[in-house]
Write a protein that holds these residues in place. Structure first.
Motif, PDB file in Angstrom:
ATOM      1  N   ILE A 119       4.050 -10.026   7.064  1.00 25.27           N
ATOM      2  CA  ILE A 119       2.831  -9.326   6.664  1.00 25.27           C
ATOM      3  C   ILE A 119       1.685 -10.317   6.497  1.00 25.27           C
ATOM      4  CG2 ILE A 119       1.762  -8.034   4.761  1.00 25.27           C
ATOM      5  CD1 ILE A 119       4.491  -6.559   4.500  1.00 25.27           C
ATOM      6  N   GLY A 120       1.981 -11.481   5.946  1.00 25.93           N
ATOM      7  CA  GLY A 120       0.953 -12.512   5.840  1.00 25.93           C
ATOM      8  C   GLY A 120       0.440 -12.949   7.196  1.00 25.93           C
ATOM      9  N   LEU A 121       1.361 -13.087   8.158  1.00 25.95           N
ATOM     10  CA  LEU A 121       0.957 -13.452   9.512  1.00 25.95           C
ATOM     11  C   LEU A 121       0.136 -12.336  10.143  1.00 25.95           C
ATOM     12  CD1 LEU A 121       1.010 -15.227  12.022  1.00 25.95           C
ATOM     13  CD2 LEU A 121       3.299 -14.312  12.551  1.00 25.95           C
ATOM     14  N   ALA A 122       0.574 -11.079   9.955  1.00 25.35           N
ATOM     15  CA  ALA A 122      -0.178  -9.951  10.509  1.00 25.35           C
ATOM     16  C   ALA A 122      -1.593  -9.909   9.942  1.00 25.35           C
ATOM     17  CB  ALA A 122       0.553  -8.642  10.219  1.00 25.35           C
ATOM     18  N   GLU A 123      -1.737 -10.187   8.658  1.00 25.77           N
ATOM     19  CA  GLU A 123      -3.068 -10.218   8.051  1.00 25.77           C
ATOM     20  C   GLU A 123      -3.929 -11.307   8.691  1.00 25.77           C
ATOM     21  OE1 GLU A 123      -4.719  -9.784   3.617  1.00 25.77           O
ATOM     22  OE2 GLU A 123      -3.572 -11.636   3.901  1.00 25.77           O
ATOM     23  N   ALA A 124      -3.334 -12.480   8.917  1.00 24.33           N
ATOM     24  CA  ALA A 124      -4.076 -13.579   9.533  1.00 24.33           C
ATOM     25  C   ALA A 124      -4.509 -13.229  10.955  1.00 24.33           C
ATOM     26  CB  ALA A 124      -3.219 -14.846   9.534  1.00 24.33           C
ATOM     27  N   ILE A 125      -3.677 -12.498  11.681  1.00 28.02           N
ATOM     28  CA  ILE A 125      -4.016 -12.093  13.049  1.00 28.02           C
ATOM     29  C   ILE A 125      -5.144 -11.070  13.047  1.00 28.02           C
ATOM     30  CG2 ILE A 125      -3.131 -10.830  15.067  1.00 28.02           C
ATOM     31  CD1 ILE A 125      -0.411 -12.154  14.524  1.00 28.02           C
ATOM     32  N   GLY A 126      -5.191 -10.243  12.010  1.00 28.94           N
ATOM     33  CA  GLY A 126      -6.228  -9.223  11.935  1.00 28.94           C
ATOM     34  C   GLY A 126      -5.708  -7.808  11.899  1.00 28.94           C
ATOM     35  N   PHE A 127      -4.416  -7.623  11.634  1.00 29.07           N
ATOM     36  CA  PHE A 127      -3.865  -6.277  11.502  1.00 29.07           C
ATOM     37  C   PHE A 127      -4.526  -5.572  10.326  1.00 29.07           C
ATOM     38  CE2 PHE A 127      -0.983  -7.691  14.559  1.00 29.07           C
ATOM     39  CZ  PHE A 127      -0.031  -6.727  14.880  1.00 29.07           C
ATOM     40  N   ASP A 128      -4.619  -4.256  10.424  1.00 27.33           N
ATOM     41  CA  ASP A 128      -5.304  -3.467   9.403  1.00 27.33           C
ATOM     42  C   ASP A 128      -4.396  -3.011   8.272  1.00 27.33           C
ATOM     43  OD1 ASP A 128      -8.103  -2.903  10.721  1.00 27.33           O
ATOM     44  OD2 ASP A 128      -6.608  -2.613  12.291  1.00 27.33           O
ATOM     45  N   THR A 129      -3.133  -2.664   8.600  1.00 23.22           N
ATOM     46  CA  THR A 129      -2.260  -2.045   7.608  1.00 23.22           C
ATOM     47  C   THR A 129      -0.852  -2.587   7.715  1.00 23.22           C
ATOM     48  OG1 THR A 129      -3.547   0.006   7.789  1.00 23.22           O
ATOM     49  CG2 THR A 129      -1.409   0.165   6.710  1.00 23.22           C
ATOM     50  N   ALA A 130      -0.239  -2.839   6.558  1.00 22.83           N
ATOM     51  CA  ALA A 130       1.184  -3.173   6.482  1.00 22.83           C
ATOM     52  C   ALA A 130       1.912  -1.927   5.983  1.00 22.83           C
ATOM     53  CB  ALA A 130       1.416  -4.330   5.512  1.00 22.83           C
TER      54      ALA A 130
END
Length: 360
Positions: free
Chosen positions: A29-40
């Protein structure tokens, strides 16, 4: 166009510590946030290794302190398994702790073993769900509840931890009952759907069902539509096939729960072949599993066909090794999303600066 990361948190190897599963989920989830994902997206299930998260709100409260921008989505809260007042308080608490990043997800539940162990009858799940929705909607909108129903009788009660977002957090729905979808259409909720290893035509069939019921419920304008897909990026065909086997493992257990023939070995739900099961070749053809170009092409095909406003990705499925899942997510950010972005810019609002920047 928004992006989501879907976390089921399975424990395929029942000897694997649950704490390790949580650590891996938090890392992705931390990586997804860094990539720019909107929602976990965080799931809820009980009493089996199919999912190690019995309380997505509790995990979301932990993530609220570890993240800063990614929204925390419930995929979904199994409404009949809660008391509505406690659920309302916890929804409000997490929305406050996350500074308004909570996304609410409604679901009625389908696993009979869960209902039995909580002293409930699965046959009543929809009736309970509708009353729960009445109460949760009232509490989020008004900060108080007064309700007299079949399952819940609640005197005038103020909610001490109201939601921060106004008029309410976004709400997503999982489930296909017509009355439920009609209600979602009236309220402006977003349906979150999956078709397992089905192709784009299968997704369109579900979309048509959703849209017809949303319109009947009074919805006007474009259909909000969220798609959840299993995805794995690799250039190695053997690696891709092994990943498809893991997707099939997940499908076998999910089908056994839904059709109520699941067998257990202690905590472990036993995966068994089922009638109409897709072959590995079919799964590889339908799912975005493979090299970045083919994954992007399949994503774009699904998005263009359905007009999806949200595309959720199931990354760590079937007990996939964390290092492989992380590498796949990294490649999604650096190689797949730029291709999707290039194909869809100008067609949909799919040009998130954060995704483009993270991919460089």
């Amino acid at each position: 166009m928004e992006l989501g990361l879907f976390s089921l948190m399975p424990q395929r190897d029942v000897s694997k510590p649950v704490s390790e599963i949580y650590d891996e989920t938090i890392d992705l989830i931390g990586l997804a946030e860094a990539i720019g994902f909107d929602t976990a997206w965080l799931t809820e299930h009980h009493f089996s290794n199919y999912c190690s998260c019995p309380s997505p709100l509790m995990l979301a409260s932990n993530l609220a302190a570890r993240t800063s921008t990614i929204k925390l989505g419930m995929a979904v809260l199994v409404l009949p398994l809660y008391h509505p007042l406690r659920l309302l308080e916890e929804i409000g608490m997490v929305d406050q702790l996350s500074n308004g990043r909570l996304v609410v997800g409604f679901g009625s539940g389908y696993q009979v073993e869960e209902f039995e162990r909580f002293g409930l009858d699965l046959k009543e799940n929809w009736d309970i769900t509708y009353e729960m929705m009445d109460i949760i909607e009232m509490g989020m909108a008004e900060g108080r509840v007064a309700y007299d129903g079949t399952y819940f009788q609640i005197p005038e009660t103020p909610i001490g931890t109201p939601v921060l977002q106004r008029p309410r957090p976004a709400v997503f729905l999982a489930g296909g009952m017509p009355e439920y979808l009609q209600r979602g259409g009236r309220a402006g909720y977003t349906p979150l759907v999956t078709v397992g290893s089905g192709d784009t035509a299968a997704l369109m069939g579900v979309r048509d069902h959703v849209e017809s019921n949303y319109i009947e419920g009074g919805h006007t304008g474009p259909l909000p539509f969220a798609v959840n897909r299993t995805i794995y990026v690799t250039d190695d065909k053997d690696d891709a096939r092994e990943a498809a086997e893991r997707a099939r493992y997940t499908a076998r257990i999910a089908t056994a729960f839904k059709k109520q023939y699941v067998r257990f070995n202690g905590l472990e739900a036993i995966p068994e072949p089922y009638e109409g099961e897709a072959s590995l070749d079919t799964m590889l053809e339908n799912l975005p599993i493979g090299d970045p170009e083919s994954c992007a092409e399949k994503m774009v095909k699904d998005i263009k066909a359905t007009g999806a406003s949200h595309f959720s990705m199931f990354i760590q499925f079937g007990g996939l090794d964390h290092a492989r899942a992380r590498r796949s997510l990294e490649r999604i950010g650096s190689e797949v999303l730029p291709l999707v972005d290039k194909a869809l810019c100008g067609i949909k609002a799919f040009c998130p600066d954060s995704v483009s920047a993270a991919a460089e």
